[in-house]
Write an enzyme that holds these catalytic residues in place. Structure first.
Site, PDB file in Angstrom:
ATOM      1  N   SER A 135       0.856  -1.195   0.000  1.00  0.00           N
ATOM      2  CA  SER A 135       0.000   0.000   0.000  1.00  0.00           C
ATOM      3  C   SER A 135       0.886   1.237   0.000  1.00  0.00           C
ATOM      4  CB  SER A 135      -0.863   0.003   1.256  1.00  0.00           C
ATOM      5  OG  SER A 135      -1.534   1.238   1.394  1.00  0.00           O
ATOM      6  N   TYR A 148      -2.674  -1.596  10.508  1.00  0.00           N
ATOM      7  CA  TYR A 148      -2.681  -1.793   9.056  1.00  0.00           C
ATOM      8  C   TYR A 148      -1.400  -1.232   8.441  1.00  0.00           C
ATOM      9  CZ  TYR A 148      -4.221  -1.413   4.163  1.00  0.00           C
ATOM     10  OH  TYR A 148      -4.326  -1.515   2.793  1.00  0.00           O
TER      11      TYR A 148
HETATM   12  N1  LIG Z   1      -8.582  -0.657  -1.900  1.00  0.00           N
HETATM   13  C1  LIG Z   1      -7.556   0.071  -1.590  1.00  0.00           C
HETATM   14  O1  LIG Z   1      -7.623   1.320  -1.590  1.00  0.00           O
HETATM   15  C2  LIG Z   1      -6.256  -0.577  -1.246  1.00  0.00           C
HETATM   16  C3  LIG Z   1      -5.117   0.235  -1.193  1.00  0.00           C
HETATM   17  C4  LIG Z   1      -3.905  -0.342  -0.867  1.00  0.00           C
HETATM   18  C5  LIG Z   1      -3.825  -1.692  -0.639  1.00  0.00           C
HETATM   19  N2  LIG Z   1      -4.949  -2.461  -0.705  1.00  0.00           N
HETATM   20  C6  LIG Z   1      -4.799  -3.885  -0.412  1.00  0.00           C
HETATM   21  O2  LIG Z   1      -5.468  -4.684  -1.340  1.00  0.00           O
HETATM   22  C7  LIG Z   1      -5.780  -5.937  -0.729  1.00  0.00           C
HETATM   23  C8  LIG Z   1      -7.213  -6.314  -1.078  1.00  0.00           C
HETATM   24  O3  LIG Z   1      -8.076  -5.335  -0.521  1.00  0.00           O
HETATM   25  P1  LIG Z   1      -9.310  -4.741  -1.316  1.00  0.00           P
HETATM   26  O4  LIG Z   1      -9.106  -3.294  -1.458  1.00  0.00           O
HETATM   27  O5  LIG Z   1      -9.583  -5.559  -2.513  1.00  0.00           O
HETATM   28  O6  LIG Z   1     -10.457  -4.872  -0.217  1.00  0.00           O
HETATM   29  P2  LIG Z   1     -11.621  -5.957  -0.017  1.00  0.00           P
HETATM   30  O7  LIG Z   1     -12.563  -5.907  -1.167  1.00  0.00           O
HETATM   31  O8  LIG Z   1     -12.147  -5.704   1.340  1.00  0.00           O
HETATM   32  O9  LIG Z   1     -10.856  -7.335  -0.092  1.00  0.00           O
HETATM   33  C9  LIG Z   1     -10.142  -7.850   0.993  1.00  0.00           C
HETATM   34  C10 LIG Z   1     -10.049  -9.329   0.806  1.00  0.00           C
HETATM   35  O10 LIG Z   1      -9.229  -9.872   1.849  1.00  0.00           O
HETATM   36  C11 LIG Z   1      -9.923 -10.975   2.392  1.00  0.00           C
HETATM   37  N3  LIG Z   1      -9.547 -11.307   3.753  1.00  0.00           N
HETATM   38  C12 LIG Z   1      -9.631 -10.551   4.880  1.00  0.00           C
HETATM   39  N4  LIG Z   1      -9.226 -11.262   5.937  1.00  0.00           N
HETATM   40  C13 LIG Z   1      -8.886 -12.495   5.480  1.00  0.00           C
HETATM   41  C14 LIG Z   1      -8.390 -13.683   6.079  1.00  0.00           C
HETATM   42  N5  LIG Z   1      -8.188 -13.778   7.401  1.00  0.00           N
HETATM   43  N6  LIG Z   1      -8.136 -14.759   5.295  1.00  0.00           N
HETATM   44  C15 LIG Z   1      -8.343 -14.699   3.961  1.00  0.00           C
HETATM   45  N7  LIG Z   1      -8.839 -13.617   3.335  1.00  0.00           N
HETATM   46  C16 LIG Z   1      -9.092 -12.527   4.096  1.00  0.00           C
HETATM   47  C17 LIG Z   1     -11.380 -10.596   2.314  1.00  0.00           C
HETATM   48  O11 LIG Z   1     -12.160 -11.784   2.434  1.00  0.00           O
HETATM   49  P3  LIG Z   1     -13.493 -11.887   3.375  1.00  0.00           P
HETATM   50  O12 LIG Z   1     -14.639 -11.673   2.439  1.00  0.00           O
HETATM   51  O13 LIG Z   1     -13.436 -13.262   3.924  1.00  0.00           O
HETATM   52  O14 LIG Z   1     -13.385 -10.828   4.435  1.00  0.00           O
HETATM   53  C18 LIG Z   1     -11.419 -10.004   0.909  1.00  0.00           C
HETATM   54  O15 LIG Z   1     -11.501 -11.018  -0.050  1.00  0.00           O
HETATM   55  C19 LIG Z   1      -5.535  -5.769   0.765  1.00  0.00           C
HETATM   56  O16 LIG Z   1      -4.317  -6.359   1.130  1.00  0.00           O
HETATM   57  C20 LIG Z   1      -5.428  -4.262   0.917  1.00  0.00           C
HETATM   58  O17 LIG Z   1      -4.612  -3.894   2.001  1.00  0.00           O
HETATM   59  C21 LIG Z   1      -6.145  -1.923  -0.990  1.00  0.00           C
END
Ligand SMILES: NC(=O)c1ccc[n+]([C@@H]2O[C@H](COP(=O)([O-])OP(=O)(O)OC[C@H]3O[C@@H](n4cnc5c(N)ncnc54)[C@H](OP(=O)(O)O)[C@@H]3O)[C@@H](O)[C@H]2O)c1
Length: 300
Positions: A135, A148
């Site tokens: 991130s 985080y």
């Molecule tokens: N969106 C942004 O602005 C952004 C920016 C920087 C980095 N990121 C990174 O991108 C990645 C994905 O996030 P996203 O933005 O796509 O958000 P998201 O739609 O909330 O996706 C998060 C994913 O992680 C899964 N997860 C959470 N806890 C878990 C666990 N214990 N075991 C397995 N899976 C788990 C969730 O599954 P469940 O349905 O089971 O909860 C979901 O599939 C993350 O690492 C996040 O830090 C996102």
């Protein structure tokens, strides 16, 4: 190009889900993993992805077992994408040991454990790619999500270790650094939060809530484009064609700004403080010695 096999964590929504669709659209195999896979990854089943139940906060033993299971599905894994993650919002003062542990376990230790489980396989093949979804908050911490941010900083360091240690075996690693992307990660129904009720924090909390609520659904980054770029970088296609894979890559204009600003500020500190920074070195004419407390005490 050879058909690759990808394993992606956290595929129920956001980047993970988009990864699965884009990987399949490019003709590669994908093992889509997630918690309660039968229920939460059901929508990916018909797309041609293989579904595997994998909770990143589970035990080392369980993650190792799942990794071995995954390796048998397509006879190996070429690309591991450590994507699963969540944000727990709260002030440093609110963050109990258990909250820290939960953030670190899912966002960092889970990725470390799964990576370790797959390294022997990649090393024996002398090929493989490890992708960590970091991130821009691995460059600049944001108030109210200390756990985080710490895990995203940790992923940066871990990726550097992988790069140095695994390069001799032709295993590549990269950490992507997305800015704000329009997924459900900070949506009120999705985010974990618990704040101090102390009135001292009320003004900051009000400001941060307004920031997060205003940002939710208005993030500048398009996750589908983000995923396409990440896949391009791994495969050396599209905008990445002819380029060497970088050690890290910010994604989105906001991330670019944060990273540039941090670099400028750090260089400014180095320049302004150069004399003080260098003042702690031994003088060049002090003889070399092996580490020993007495010798240090007697050195000039
Ligand atoms: N969106 C942004 O602005 C952004 C920016 C920087 C980095 N990121 C990174 O991108 C990645 C994905 O996030 P996203 O933005 O796509 O958000 P998201 O739609 O909330 O996706 C998060 C994913 O992680 C899964 N997860 C959470 N806890 C878990 C666990 N214990 N075991 C397995 N899976 C788990 C969730 O599954 P469940 O349905 O089971 O909860 C979901 O599939 C993350 O690492 C996040 O830090 C996102």
């Amino acid at each position: 190009m050879t058909k690759l096999t990808w394993l992606v964590t956290g595929c129920s929504s956001g980047f993970g889900k988009d990864f699965v669709h884009s990987i399949l659209a490019r003709g590669d195999n994908v093992i889509a993993t997630g918690r309660k896979a039968a229920e939460r990854l059901a929508h990916l089943k018909d797309t041609g992805a293989t579904i595997l139940d994998l909770d990143m906060s589970t035990s080392e033993e369980e993650i190792n077992t799942k990794a071995q299971e995954a390796l048998k599905i397509y006879d190996g894994i070429d690309v591991l994408v450590n994507n699963a993650g969540y944000i727990d919002f709260g002030f440093v003062e609110d963050f109990s040991y258990d909250r820290w542990l939960a953030q670190i376990t899912t966002n960092f230790l889970g990725a470390v454990t799964l990576t370790r489980a797959l390294i022997p396989h990649m090393r024996s093949r002398r090929s493989g790619t490890i992708v960590n979804n970091g991130s821009m908050l691995g460059w600049q911490s944001l108030p109210c999500c200390p756990g985080y941010c710490a895990t995203k900083y940790a992923l940066e360091a871990y990726t550097e270790n992988l790069q140095i240690e695994l390069a001799p075996f032709n295993i590549r690693s990269i950490v992507f650094e997305p800015g704000h992307f329009r997924t459900s990660i900070i949506s009120p129904t999705n985010r974990t939060e618990s704040y101090s009720s102390h009135p001292d924090y009320a003004p900051t909390l009000e400001m941060l809530r307004a920031h997060f609520d205003g940002n939710d659904g208005n993030q500048p980054g398009d996750p589908k484009k983000g995923v396409e770029l990440m896949i391009d970088v791994v495969k050396g296609e599209g905008l990445a064609k002819g380029k060497e894979m970088p050690p890290r890559l910010p994604m989105g204009s906001d991330a670019l700004e944060v990273v540039r600003k941090k670099c400028w500020e750090t260089l400014k500190t180095c320049d302004e403080w150069e004399k003080a920074i260098k003042s702690t070195d031994f003088p060049a004419d002090v003889p070399a010695y092996k580490y020993n407390g007495d010798e240090i005490a007697s050195s000039k």
